[in-house]
Design a protein around this motif. Structure first.
Motif, short mmCIF file in Angstrom:
data_model
loop_
_atom_site.label_atom_id
_atom_site.label_comp_id
_atom_site.label_asym_id
_atom_site.label_seq_id
_atom_site.Cartn_x
_atom_site.Cartn_y
_atom_site.Cartn_z
N ASN A 1 25.34 0.47 19.16
CA ASN A 1 25.01 1.63 18.34
C ASN A 1 23.53 1.55 17.95
O ASN A 1 22.97 0.47 17.78
CB ASN A 1 25.89 1.63 17.09
CG ASN A 1 25.84 2.95 16.35
OD1 ASN A 1 25.08 3.85 16.69
ND2 ASN A 1 26.65 3.04 15.31
N THR A 2 22.90 2.70 17.78
CA THR A 2 21.48 2.71 17.44
C THR A 2 21.23 2.16 16.04
O THR A 2 20.17 1.58 15.79
CB THR A 2 20.91 4.14 17.54
OG1 THR A 2 21.68 5.00 16.70
CG2 THR A 2 20.97 4.65 18.96
N THR A 3 22.18 2.32 15.15
CA THR A 3 22.00 1.78 13.80
C THR A 3 22.69 0.43 13.62
O THR A 3 22.63 -0.16 12.56
CB THR A 3 22.57 2.76 12.75
OG1 THR A 3 23.95 2.97 13.02
CG2 THR A 3 21.82 4.08 12.80
N GLY A 4 23.36 -0.06 14.67
CA GLY A 4 24.06 -1.34 14.59
C GLY A 4 23.16 -2.50 14.96
O GLY A 4 22.00 -2.33 15.34
N SER A 5 23.72 -3.70 14.84
CA SER A 5 22.96 -4.90 15.20
C SER A 5 23.90 -5.91 15.85
O SER A 5 25.12 -5.82 15.72
CB SER A 5 22.31 -5.51 13.96
OG SER A 5 23.30 -5.99 13.08
N VAL A 6 23.30 -6.87 16.52
CA VAL A 6 24.08 -7.92 17.15
C VAL A 6 24.72 -8.81 16.08
O VAL A 6 25.87 -9.25 16.22
CB VAL A 6 23.20 -8.76 18.11
CG1 VAL A 6 23.98 -9.93 18.67
CG2 VAL A 6 22.66 -7.89 19.22
N LEU A 7 24.01 -9.05 14.99
CA LEU A 7 24.57 -9.83 13.89
C LEU A 7 25.79 -9.12 13.31
O LEU A 7 26.81 -9.76 13.01
CB LEU A 7 23.52 -10.07 12.81
CG LEU A 7 23.99 -10.86 11.60
CD1 LEU A 7 24.43 -12.26 12.03
CD2 LEU A 7 22.91 -10.93 10.55
N GLY A 8 25.71 -7.82 13.16
CA GLY A 8 26.86 -7.05 12.68
C GLY A 8 28.02 -7.13 13.63
O GLY A 8 29.19 -7.19 13.21
N ALA A 9 27.73 -7.15 14.93
CA ALA A 9 28.79 -7.27 15.93
C ALA A 9 29.47 -8.63 15.84
O ALA A 9 30.69 -8.74 15.94
CB ALA A 9 28.22 -7.04 17.32
#
Length: 98
Positions: free
Chosen positions: A22-30
């Protein structure tokens, strides 16, 4: 049970991929999503659901050990002692006469 675990892990993996892409997501969030929605709850559920099986395995192992001990104590001693002497803790110590 394992089919549900595999299915849930697939859903969580897809949630994590969507979070990372997602454009507002991050790998850390994943990664956080994968651990907090996937691995931790699934590990707890699998541990709780396997408790009866682990208990049965432990009881079967203890029964096998008890049977092995009973079979070993039923056989007479390999030395000159009788089976009764071996079960009673051995032969009384021999003292020298003064």
């Amino acid at each position: 049970m394992y089919l549900i675990v595999i299915g849930w892990m697939y859903v969580v993996l897809m949630m994590s991929v969507a979070e990372a892409m997602n454009t507002t997501g991050s790998v850390l969030g994943a990664i956080v999503t994968f651990f907090l929605y996937g691995l931790v709850p699934v590990a707890i559920i699998v541990y709780v659901m396997r408790t009866p099986q682990r208990r049965r395995e432990r009881r079967a192992q203890e029964a096998a050990q008890d049977a092995a001990r009973a079979a070993a104590s039923a056989q007479p001693d390999a030395g000159r002692e009788t089976a009764g002497a071996a079960e009673a803790g051995g032969v009384a110590p021999v003292r020298k006469e003064p």
